[in-house]
Design an enzyme around this catalytic site. Structure first.
Site, PDB file in Angstrom:
ATOM      1  CB  THR B  95      -1.036   8.023   7.308  1.00  0.00           C
ATOM      2  OG1 THR B  95      -1.048   7.302   8.530  1.00  0.00           O
ATOM      3  CG2 THR B  95      -0.284   7.215   6.260  1.00  0.00           C
ATOM      4  CE  LYS B 170      -0.519   3.728   9.197  1.00  0.00           C
ATOM      5  NZ  LYS B 170      -1.393   4.871   9.458  1.00  0.00           N
ATOM      6  CE  LYS B 238      -4.043   9.139   3.873  1.00  0.00           C
ATOM      7  NZ  LYS B 238      -3.986   9.796   5.175  1.00  0.00           N
TER       8      LYS B 238
END
Lengths: 296, 296
Positions: B95, B170, B238
């Site tokens: 990701t 995502k 993150k």
């Protein structure tokens, strides 16, 4: 059984109809009589005041709009508790203040009457199909007495504790919905800005660890630009306001809920108070400079 | 087929294992060699550098931790794109930043190589069971070439558009998770303050219009005081940071996501960066003056 019913809006009329269909004799009051016509045609008795309902019924159910209406209907001069009669159990199914539910329970107890708070979730469809979730607070024995009637209206019926516990549980439900709604709308707004096909995004993120009822049920409506109400913005604002007040009363800070509440006030300010809760998307779009000229 | 694999952490090792079990010959690089031992024992070839992986493989998969690692692995001096060999397709399953995925795709294209961004959701369990959701961006024909390999690792595989579209999808997933997590934790915090039985609350609100994966899967862990990681707080920080940066780059304001990101930074500041994302509850408890002396 002789059952009183106060509040025959979309939800209330459908719920009362299940009791009537099961053979119970209804005594009805509603602010707007026309909304009770179907129940009256099917044999329900019209009452001119809440007190007249409780004077004629063994159990009285109420489902009205706002806590102020609940207070008036129960504690007002011609309210339920001013009526003398056979009434032994009161059941408020409005989503209302837990503290008001406790106050009503105390006032009722002084007259030897039990009072349950029993808000529901499942919306107009759940009311129509008799598949509501019902969250109940109050006296346990009174709950068990009413249970067969709850089972005519709902599928998941949970006793949650003493007076106010049903309302508190409904607040937990609405706090969670606030989170799933902001996530749903911001996610779809990002998808639009990124040039993704929004329905394809729903199809994939609606299945895994991000999945929620809101993305799967309200997401497609947002994609279609359908802001018709399943659940009204102004009612959701009421519910979030209650939760924030109850939380503040015990010095509980809920920053996520507070933010979502503010954003829904903006939805209302922009004229969408009578839209469905998915209209949060419209306020987020306006916030981001999109005034409806295009449809991301 | 000769397949390269870079990144053999918990996720990567399990995913690569499925390719190996299907008979593919693996060329492996990982920062910490010991984490690749099992794959090596089962016949995989060890490479000293990312460039050595791409020099020996037809397709290279990567799944590392942070965008900086992705950049190093692809574009660094001894990175994948510096290797000369038969490699025709690169697939980053980390990701990571959509804009970085686009940059890598452009650099790869200059060498006649296709690059796909294909982040996953489903966690360590999905990786182990081969049931991941895989969201893919990049060249459509390259996607179709890799599809049989994706099917060894995942159950729901969606082609979402050009380079970066997998990462953008995502991000949509993580934005939605941010909402369901704040809703889940604030809801359970309110439940505790109201004196409700938290598991009973989950049992009822986890079924209706408030329902989401988070309340049903992480809610019970919170009730048990179990903050072991399914998905790490620091990785979620993150992801939210990437989403906020990408949104800011197109002047998109996401107030809900921004708030949840801030609260997770507090979770990390309080020493829970390596806990599971349900540790948001701990920061909200601390915010509300509960420093662990009791367990609401």
């Amino acid at each position: 059984m002789k059952i009183g019913w106060i509040g025959t809006g979309v939800m209330g009329a459908a719920m009362a109809g299940h009791l009537q269909a099961a053979g119970h004799e209804l005594y009805i009051f509603n602010r707007t009589r026309s909304k009770a016509e179907r129940l009256l045609r099917d044999g329900a008795h019209w009452c001119e005041l809440p007190a007249e309902v409780s004077a004629n019924s063994e159990i009285v159910f109420t489902i009205v709009a706002f806590p102020a209406d609940v207070e008036e209907v129960y504690l007002g001069e011609t309210g339920i508790l001013s009526g003398k009669g056979p009434c032994k159990i009161l059941v408020d199914m409005t989503t209302s203040r837990p503290s008001l539910a406790q106050r009503i329970a105390r006032s009722a107890a002084e007259q030897g009457i039990y009072s349950l708070d029993a808000p529901v979730s499942g919306g107009d469809i759940g009311a129509r199909d008799g598949t509501l979730a019902i969250m109940v607070g109050g006296d346990k024995a009174a709950f068990e007495t009413v249970l067969p009637l709850f089972q005519l209206m709902g599928k998941t019926i949970s006793y949650m504790g003493g007076a106010g516990a049903g309302q508190h549980t409904k607040m937990c439900n609405q706090i969670l919905v606030a989170g799933t709604m902001i996530g749903t709308c911001e996610s779809l707004l990002y998808a639009a800005k990124a040039g993704l096909d929004k329905q394809s995004v729903i199809n994939i993120i609606g299945k895994g660890a991000a999945s929620c009822w809101s993305i799967n049920n309200l997401g497609p409506r947002i994609v279609r630009g359908d802001y018709e109400p399943g659940f009204l913005v102004e009612h959701f604002i009421k519910d979030m306001g209650i939760a924030l007040q109850e939380a503040a009363a015990v010095s509980l800070s809920l920053p996520g809920l507070a933010l979502v509440h503010q954003l829904y006030l903006a939805v209302q300010a922009q004229g969408h108070g009578r839209s469905g809760t998915q209209a949060l998307m419209l306020a987020l779009k306006t916030l981001n400079g999109d005034n409806g000229s295009n449809n991301p």
